[in-house]
Design a protein around this motif. Structure first.
Motif, PDB file in Angstrom:
ATOM      1  N   GLY A   9       0.598  -1.252  -0.109  1.00 23.14           N
ATOM      2  CA  GLY A   9      -0.203  -0.042  -0.494  1.00 23.14           C
ATOM      3  C   GLY A   9       1.265   1.218  -0.127  1.00 23.14           C
ATOM      4  N   GLY A  10       0.223   1.887  -0.411  1.00 20.60           N
ATOM      5  CA  GLY A  10       1.183   3.579  -0.454  1.00 20.60           C
ATOM      6  C   GLY A  10      -0.095   4.360  -0.548  1.00 20.60           C
ATOM      7  N   LEU A  11       0.759   5.961  -0.588  1.00 23.34           N
ATOM      8  CA  LEU A  11      -0.015   7.113  -1.169  1.00 23.34           C
ATOM      9  C   LEU A  11       0.047   7.436  -2.918  1.00 23.34           C
ATOM     10  CD1 LEU A  11      -1.661   9.673  -0.304  1.00 23.34           C
ATOM     11  CD2 LEU A  11       0.679  11.050  -0.500  1.00 23.34           C
ATOM     12  N   VAL A  12      -0.982   6.747  -3.551  1.00 23.48           N
ATOM     13  CA  VAL A  12      -1.071   7.499  -4.788  1.00 23.48           C
ATOM     14  C   VAL A  12      -1.852   8.106  -5.445  1.00 23.48           C
ATOM     15  CG1 VAL A  12      -2.770   5.448  -5.589  1.00 23.48           C
ATOM     16  CG2 VAL A  12      -1.479   5.805  -7.182  1.00 23.48           C
ATOM     17  N   GLN A  13      -1.656   9.268  -6.699  1.00 26.64           N
ATOM     18  CA  GLN A  13      -2.581  10.194  -6.728  1.00 26.64           C
ATOM     19  C   GLN A  13      -4.244   8.810  -7.961  1.00 26.64           C
ATOM     20  OE1 GLN A  13      -0.045  12.711  -9.952  1.00 26.64           O
ATOM     21  NE2 GLN A  13       0.184  14.535  -7.758  1.00 26.64           N
ATOM     22  N   PRO A  14      -4.719  10.228  -8.445  1.00 25.19           N
ATOM     23  CA  PRO A  14      -5.927   9.157  -8.667  1.00 25.19           C
ATOM     24  C   PRO A  14      -5.199   9.234 -10.074  1.00 25.19           C
ATOM     25  CG  PRO A  14      -6.528  11.226  -7.511  1.00 25.19           C
ATOM     26  CD  PRO A  14      -5.811  11.337  -6.958  1.00 25.19           C
ATOM     27  N   GLY A  15      -6.340   7.868 -10.681  1.00 22.56           N
ATOM     28  CA  GLY A  15      -5.591   7.488 -11.688  1.00 22.56           C
ATOM     29  C   GLY A  15      -4.186   6.460 -11.848  1.00 22.56           C
ATOM     30  N   GLN A  39     -11.983  -2.217   4.111  1.00 24.31           N
ATOM     31  CA  GLN A  39     -12.598  -1.641   4.629  1.00 24.31           C
ATOM     32  C   GLN A  39     -11.952   0.115   4.961  1.00 24.31           C
ATOM     33  OE1 GLN A  39     -12.230  -2.633   8.907  1.00 24.31           O
ATOM     34  NE2 GLN A  39     -14.157  -1.731   9.628  1.00 24.31           N
ATOM     35  N   ALA A  40     -13.157   1.274   4.313  1.00 25.85           N
ATOM     36  CA  ALA A  40     -12.499   1.931   4.488  1.00 25.85           C
ATOM     37  C   ALA A  40     -13.069   3.149   4.982  1.00 25.85           C
ATOM     38  CB  ALA A  40     -13.481   3.388   3.262  1.00 25.85           C
ATOM     39  N   PRO A  41     -12.768   4.666   6.101  1.00 21.17           N
ATOM     40  CA  PRO A  41     -12.909   5.181   7.320  1.00 21.17           C
ATOM     41  C   PRO A  41     -14.629   5.084   7.706  1.00 21.17           C
ATOM     42  CG  PRO A  41     -10.994   5.904   6.230  1.00 21.17           C
ATOM     43  CD  PRO A  41     -11.764   4.903   5.745  1.00 21.17           C
ATOM     44  N   GLY A  42     -14.674   4.452   8.656  1.00 23.09           N
ATOM     45  CA  GLY A  42     -16.298   4.597   9.052  1.00 23.09           C
ATOM     46  C   GLY A  42     -17.094   3.889   8.548  1.00 23.09           C
ATOM     47  N   VAL A  92      -8.244   0.345   3.753  1.00 24.15           N
ATOM     48  CA  VAL A  92      -6.920   0.064   4.491  1.00 24.15           C
ATOM     49  C   VAL A  92      -7.600  -1.303   3.308  1.00 24.15           C
ATOM     50  CG1 VAL A  92      -6.097  -1.609   6.388  1.00 24.15           C
ATOM     51  CG2 VAL A  92      -6.315   0.502   6.689  1.00 24.15           C
ATOM     52  N   TYR A  93      -5.944  -2.504   3.204  1.00 22.44           N
ATOM     53  CA  TYR A  93      -7.157  -3.827   2.516  1.00 22.44           C
ATOM     54  C   TYR A  93      -6.237  -5.196   3.090  1.00 22.44           C
ATOM     55  CZ  TYR A  93      -9.085  -0.507  -1.774  1.00 22.44           C
ATOM     56  OH  TYR A  93      -8.785  -0.089  -2.738  1.00 22.44           O
ATOM     57  N   TYR A  94      -7.116  -5.431   2.870  1.00 21.78           N
ATOM     58  CA  TYR A  94      -7.075  -7.225   4.412  1.00 21.78           C
ATOM     59  C   TYR A  94      -6.873  -8.239   2.572  1.00 21.78           C
ATOM     60  CZ  TYR A  94      -7.875  -3.803   7.788  1.00 21.78           C
ATOM     61  OH  TYR A  94      -8.152  -3.859   8.702  1.00 21.78           O
ATOM     62  N   CYS A  95      -6.397  -9.128   3.192  1.00 23.71           N
ATOM     63  CA  CYS A  95      -6.743 -10.832   2.470  1.00 23.71           C
ATOM     64  C   CYS A  95      -6.907 -11.764   3.073  1.00 23.71           C
ATOM     65  CB  CYS A  95      -5.098 -11.300   1.357  1.00 23.71           C
ATOM     66  SG  CYS A  95      -3.920 -11.544   2.583  1.00 23.71           S
ATOM     67  N   ASN A  96      -7.917 -12.747   2.940  1.00 27.82           N
ATOM     68  CA  ASN A  96      -7.915 -13.643   3.624  1.00 27.82           C
ATOM     69  C   ASN A  96      -9.326 -14.869   2.604  1.00 27.82           C
ATOM     70  OD1 ASN A  96      -9.447 -14.902   5.980  1.00 27.82           O
ATOM     71  ND2 ASN A  96      -9.269 -13.226   7.252  1.00 27.82           N
ATOM     72  N   VAL A  97     -10.740 -15.379   3.420  1.00 29.33           N
ATOM     73  CA  VAL A  97     -10.788 -16.894   2.684  1.00 29.33           C
ATOM     74  C   VAL A  97     -12.447 -15.861   1.918  1.00 29.33           C
ATOM     75  CG1 VAL A  97      -9.427 -18.913   3.348  1.00 29.33           C
ATOM     76  CG2 VAL A  97     -10.909 -17.682   4.116  1.00 29.33           C
ATOM     77  N   GLY A 110      -2.889  -5.884   7.705  1.00 37.27           N
ATOM     78  CA  GLY A 110      -3.823  -4.989   6.054  1.00 37.27           C
ATOM     79  C   GLY A 110      -3.114  -4.031   5.501  1.00 37.27           C
ATOM     80  N   THR A 111      -3.318  -3.943   4.353  1.00 33.07           N
ATOM     81  CA  THR A 111      -1.582  -2.397   3.992  1.00 33.07           C
ATOM     82  C   THR A 111      -2.932  -1.348   3.522  1.00 33.07           C
ATOM     83  OG1 THR A 111      -0.180  -2.332   2.480  1.00 33.07           O
ATOM     84  CG2 THR A 111      -1.478  -3.711   2.119  1.00 33.07           C
ATOM     85  N   LEU A 112      -2.964  -0.044   3.830  1.00 31.97           N
ATOM     86  CA  LEU A 112      -3.329   1.231   3.713  1.00 31.97           C
ATOM     87  C   LEU A 112      -3.175   1.047   2.076  1.00 31.97           C
ATOM     88  CD1 LEU A 112      -5.216   3.632   5.061  1.00 31.97           C
ATOM     89  CD2 LEU A 112      -3.525   4.176   5.681  1.00 31.97           C
ATOM     90  N   VAL A 113      -3.907   1.893   1.658  1.00 33.96           N
ATOM     91  CA  VAL A 113      -4.465   2.329   0.482  1.00 33.96           C
ATOM     92  C   VAL A 113      -4.903   3.571   0.562  1.00 33.96           C
ATOM     93  CG1 VAL A 113      -4.977   2.392  -1.897  1.00 33.96           C
ATOM     94  CG2 VAL A 113      -3.858   0.802  -1.223  1.00 33.96           C
ATOM     95  N   THR A 114      -3.843   4.743  -0.225  1.00 34.51           N
ATOM     96  CA  THR A 114      -4.660   6.230   0.378  1.00 34.51           C
ATOM     97  C   THR A 114      -4.483   6.722  -1.546  1.00 34.51           C
ATOM     98  OG1 THR A 114      -4.391   6.606   2.087  1.00 34.51           O
ATOM     99  CG2 THR A 114      -4.655   8.847   1.278  1.00 34.51           C
TER     100      THR A 114
END
Length: 117
Positions: A9-15, A39-42, A92-97, A110-114
């Motif tokens: 994950g990390g910080l990335v610009q739109p597109g 899972q997005a905030p809230g 935050v992105y997670y993997c699982n079954v 998880g790993t945060l994508v912004t």
């Protein structure tokens, strides 16, 4: 005991694009379907993509056509390629079954994508 370790994950610009990885430490990885969640905030955690043991994939509508799930049954890895990212993908992105297939493994951190300009 199962262990899931997400990364990429990390910080990335739109597109922009990112590739997430999930190391799956279990004894029966190759025989199980796997999934990515976010899972997005809230918000509740939601399943967004799944892949069967043989590579058949399905996607939730919000990510269809932009995200690609894949797996490596030799290295016990699951990947999620994220393309054409939009701010609504921030989570935050997670993997699982996948839900409903078998009992979930213990969740990883998880790993945060912004996605932001």
């Amino acid at each position: 005991q199962a262990q899931l370790v997400e990364s990429g994950g990390g910080l990335v610009q739109p597109g922009g694009s990112l590739r997430l990885s999930c190391a799956v430490v279990v004894s029966d990885f190759s025989g199980n379907p796997m999934a990515w969640y976010r899972q997005a905030p809230g918000n509740k955690r939601e399943e967004i993509a799944r892949i069967t043991s043989t590579g058949f994939t399905t996607y939730a509508d919000p990510v269809k056509g932009r995200f690609t799930i894949s797996r490596d049954n030799v290295e016990n890895m699951v990947y999620l390629q994220l393309n054409n990212l939009i701010p609504e993908d921030t989570a935050v992105y997670y993997c699982n079954v996948p839900y409903g297939v078998r009992p979930l493994y213990a969740w990883g951190l998880g790993t945060l994508v912004t996605v932001s300009s």
